[in-house]
Scaffold this motif. Structure first.
Motif, PDB file in Angstrom:
ATOM      1  N   GLY A 182       2.695  10.289   5.308  1.00  0.00           N
ATOM      2  CA  GLY A 182       1.492  10.187   4.507  1.00  0.00           C
ATOM      3  C   GLY A 182       1.531   8.912   3.688  1.00  0.00           C
ATOM      4  N   SER A 183       0.461   8.669   2.964  1.00  0.00           N
ATOM      5  CA  SER A 183       0.354   7.421   2.207  1.00  0.00           C
ATOM      6  C   SER A 183       1.087   7.466   0.870  1.00  0.00           C
ATOM      7  CB  SER A 183      -1.119   7.081   1.972  1.00  0.00           C
ATOM      8  OG  SER A 183      -1.765   8.174   1.356  1.00  0.00           O
ATOM      9  N   GLY A 184       1.659   8.613   0.540  1.00  0.00           N
ATOM     10  CA  GLY A 184       2.502   8.688  -0.644  1.00  0.00           C
ATOM     11  C   GLY A 184       1.750   9.001  -1.922  1.00  0.00           C
ATOM     12  N   THR A 185       2.474   9.532  -2.886  1.00  0.00           N
ATOM     13  CA  THR A 185       1.957   9.814  -4.226  1.00  0.00           C
ATOM     14  C   THR A 185       2.789   9.028  -5.226  1.00  0.00           C
ATOM     15  OG1 THR A 185       1.204  12.044  -3.645  1.00  0.00           O
ATOM     16  CG2 THR A 185       1.608  11.586  -5.986  1.00  0.00           C
ATOM     17  N   GLN A 186       2.122   8.127  -5.935  1.00  0.00           N
ATOM     18  CA  GLN A 186       2.792   7.341  -6.967  1.00  0.00           C
ATOM     19  C   GLN A 186       2.744   8.126  -8.262  1.00  0.00           C
ATOM     20  OE1 GLN A 186       4.025   3.693  -7.010  1.00  0.00           O
ATOM     21  NE2 GLN A 186       4.986   4.835  -8.678  1.00  0.00           N
ATOM     22  N   SER A 241      -3.101  10.495  -4.712  1.00  0.00           N
ATOM     23  CA  SER A 241      -2.470   9.239  -4.323  1.00  0.00           C
ATOM     24  C   SER A 241      -1.634   8.681  -5.468  1.00  0.00           C
ATOM     25  CB  SER A 241      -3.522   8.216  -3.891  1.00  0.00           C
ATOM     26  OG  SER A 241      -4.406   7.960  -4.959  1.00  0.00           O
ATOM     27  N   ARG A 242      -2.051   8.978  -6.680  1.00  0.00           N
ATOM     28  CA  ARG A 242      -1.269   8.575  -7.847  1.00  0.00           C
ATOM     29  C   ARG A 242      -1.632   9.455  -9.025  1.00  0.00           C
ATOM     30  NH1 ARG A 242      -0.848   3.394  -8.784  1.00  0.00           N
ATOM     31  NH2 ARG A 242      -1.466   2.759  -6.692  1.00  0.00           N
ATOM     32  N   SER A 245       0.813  -1.222   0.000  1.00  0.00           N
ATOM     33  CA  SER A 245       0.000   0.000   0.000  1.00  0.00           C
ATOM     34  C   SER A 245       0.847   1.273   0.000  1.00  0.00           C
ATOM     35  CB  SER A 245      -0.916   0.012   1.234  1.00  0.00           C
ATOM     36  OG  SER A 245      -0.136   0.109   2.421  1.00  0.00           O
ATOM     37  N   ARG A 246       2.146   1.154   0.182  1.00  0.00           N
ATOM     38  CA  ARG A 246       3.114   2.273   0.201  1.00  0.00           C
ATOM     39  C   ARG A 246       3.187   2.981   1.549  1.00  0.00           C
ATOM     40  NH1 ARG A 246       0.251   4.281  -4.268  1.00  0.00           N
ATOM     41  NH2 ARG A 246      -0.265   6.107  -3.006  1.00  0.00           N
ATOM     42  N   GLN A 247       2.211   2.757   2.405  1.00  0.00           N
ATOM     43  CA  GLN A 247       2.198   3.461   3.684  1.00  0.00           C
ATOM     44  C   GLN A 247       3.400   3.061   4.526  1.00  0.00           C
ATOM     45  OE1 GLN A 247      -0.434   5.696   4.968  1.00  0.00           O
ATOM     46  NE2 GLN A 247       1.308   6.117   6.279  1.00  0.00           N
ATOM     47  N   MET A 248       4.117   4.030   5.040  1.00  0.00           N
ATOM     48  CA  MET A 248       5.233   3.778   5.943  1.00  0.00           C
ATOM     49  C   MET A 248       4.678   3.697   7.360  1.00  0.00           C
ATOM     50  SD  MET A 248       8.183   3.600   4.350  1.00  0.00           S
ATOM     51  CE  MET A 248       9.476   4.127   5.469  1.00  0.00           C
ATOM     52  N   GLN A 290      11.039   8.175  -3.240  1.00  0.00           N
ATOM     53  CA  GLN A 290      11.376   6.754  -3.240  1.00  0.00           C
ATOM     54  C   GLN A 290      11.317   6.262  -4.680  1.00  0.00           C
ATOM     55  OE1 GLN A 290       8.771   4.109  -1.050  1.00  0.00           O
ATOM     56  NE2 GLN A 290      10.406   2.630  -0.732  1.00  0.00           N
ATOM     57  N   ILE A 326       7.744   7.374  -5.978  1.00  0.00           N
ATOM     58  CA  ILE A 326       6.777   7.651  -4.921  1.00  0.00           C
ATOM     59  C   ILE A 326       7.301   8.855  -4.141  1.00  0.00           C
ATOM     60  CG2 ILE A 326       5.665   6.807  -2.826  1.00  0.00           C
ATOM     61  CD1 ILE A 326       6.078   3.956  -3.954  1.00  0.00           C
ATOM     62  N   LEU A 374       6.721  11.081  -0.717  1.00  0.00           N
ATOM     63  CA  LEU A 374       6.101  10.952   0.599  1.00  0.00           C
ATOM     64  C   LEU A 374       6.325  12.198   1.431  1.00  0.00           C
ATOM     65  CD1 LEU A 374       7.694   7.712   0.319  1.00  0.00           C
ATOM     66  CD2 LEU A 374       5.637   7.487   1.685  1.00  0.00           C
ATOM     67  N   TYR A 380      10.071  13.281   0.941  1.00  0.00           N
ATOM     68  CA  TYR A 380      10.982  12.209   0.540  1.00  0.00           C
ATOM     69  C   TYR A 380      10.622  11.722  -0.858  1.00  0.00           C
ATOM     70  CZ  TYR A 380      12.841  11.542   5.275  1.00  0.00           C
ATOM     71  OH  TYR A 380      13.473  11.715   6.479  1.00  0.00           O
TER      72      TYR A 380
END
Lengths: 114, 115
Positions: free
Chosen positions: B107-111, B9-10, A42-45, B37, B90, B92, B35
């Motif tokens: 956060g849940s990140g952006t793809q 989110s993406r 899910s990518r969540q850290m 990734q 990604i 973050l 960040y």
């Protein structure tokens, strides 16, 4: 500058067994924090566990515990009673009190097999 | 712990365009971090964003490419400018638990995919 090294790119374990992930770091600071983060698909850290360098007692969070060896600059994560939901990328990270930044290792992909 | 909402989110973007990523926190925080990734790799700090001052960029990242805004203590944006396929990553957002700054929440990140 701090460096964090995870020498195991991939690991696998059978469900209900125990696995240990390795991490070493290099720093000249005397006070710092060490972390293990989990990143599922899910990518969540997700923060798994945290260790303060000035505490000799190893941190424990339910099935997760660490073996912190300050002199050896080693910080391993032990996962007991592994569950399928533990499958994820695990990152070791270092936070130095003087640097105000989190430095990550390369990560270890853990797969828990049924 | 802080709750962080990151949008989008993406996204799939064309080469040469720009994308702005938003990060909203449910409490006031002093330090916010961005960040990157890259595929199959670890997290690399782009910059630290403190309210009321310009962002501090890490080596290899420049403001023209990754402009950051921090208008208040609960919000920040990161723009990825003039994108190329190498920017596919990604991204973050994270915040520290001030005043101790002993933990970082993400956060849940952006793809982001750049064609």
């Amino acid at each position: 500058a701090q460096t964090v090294t995870q020498s195991q790119p991939e690991m696998s374990v059978q469900e209900a067994e125990t696995v240990t992930l390795s991490c070493t770091y290099d720093t000249s600071e005397s006070n710092y924090y060490l972390f293990w983060y989990k990143q599922p698909p899910s990518r969540q850290m997700i923060l798994v566990i945290r260790q303060e360098a000035y505490k000799q007692q190893n941190a424990t969070e339910n099935r997760f515990s660490v073996n912190f060896q300050k002199a050896a600059k080693s910080f391993s994560l032990k996962i007991s009673d592994s569950q399928l939901g533990d499958t994820a990328m695990y990152f070791c990270a270092f936070w130095g009190t003087s640097g105000s930044r989190l430095t990550f290792g390369e990560g270890t992909q853990l797969t828990v097999n049924p | 712990s802080a709750v962080i909402s990151q949008k989008p989110s993406r996204d799939i973007c064309q080469r040469g365009t720009s994308l702005t990523i938003q990060c909203q926190v449910d409490s006031q925080v002093t330090m916010m971090f961005w960040y990157r990734q890259q595929p199959g790799q670890s997290l690399t700090l782009i910059a630290t964003a403190n309210q009321g001052s310009e962002a501090t960029y890490e080596s290899g990242f420049v403001i023209d490419k990754f402009p950051i805004s921090r208008p208040n203590l609960t919000f920040s944006t990161l723009t990825v400018s003039n994108m190329s396929p190498e920017d596919s990553s990604i991204y973050l957002c994270s915040v520290s638990d001030a005043p101790t700054n002993e933990k970082l929440f993400f956060g849940s990140g952006t793809q982001l995919s750049v064609l």
